[in-house]
Design an enzyme around this catalytic site. Sequence first.
Site: not given
Length: 180
Positions: A9, A11, A13, A15-16, A34, A49-50, A52
Site C-alpha cells: 500500500g 505511505a 495507508s 499497512k503496518s 529494516t 512503530h515500536k 505500536s
Amino acid sequence: MSNVILVTGGARSGKSSFAESLYKDSSDVVYIATSKIYDDEMKERVELHKSSRPREWKTFEGNYELYKAVTNSKKYILDCLTIMTSNIMFDITRGVDRIKRDKQKQVEDKVVAEIESLIKSIKEVDGTLVIVTNEVGCSIVPENHIARVYRDIVGKINQRVAAISSDVYLVTCGIPLKVK
C-alpha cells in the site's frame, strides 16, 4: 494461516497496522525491522512503530542474513521490504550518480535472495512470514535517475515477492483488500 503474506500500500495507508493485526492475539512474534536511524525524524518514526506493537514481541534489526532472526517462533513480520531495498541499494551503489542495469539487477537479486533465504528458514519451523512493502508505482514519475531506478527496482521486487506469496493484500485508507 498461510506461509508468506505480502502487505502492500501507499505511505501511511495502514499497512503496518494491518500486518500487526494478523498476529493481534499472539505474544510469540519476531518483528524484523529494516530501518536504519540516520536522523531525528527517523528515530521518531522507529519509536512510533515500536510503541505500536506488543512489548513481548522480539525484534531483529537488519537487512542482511535475515534468516538469523528465525527462532522456534512460528510468527514473523518483516517491516519493511522497501526500506530494506533502499538500504541494500545504497550499500551496493554507494557513490554512483547513475546506476547501470547490471547493478540494478544485482540489487534486485540480492534483496530477493535475502527474502528467499528467510522464507526457507521460516518454512523449516513451519512458520508464517508477513512482509510489509510500499506500492511505489502509483505516483508521478520521479524527476531524478536514482529515484526512478529505486522505484523500478522496488516494483520488480514486489512482483517477485508477490509471486512467491500465498496471500497478497493491498491496504488503502486503512482498509485491506485481498488481491491474492
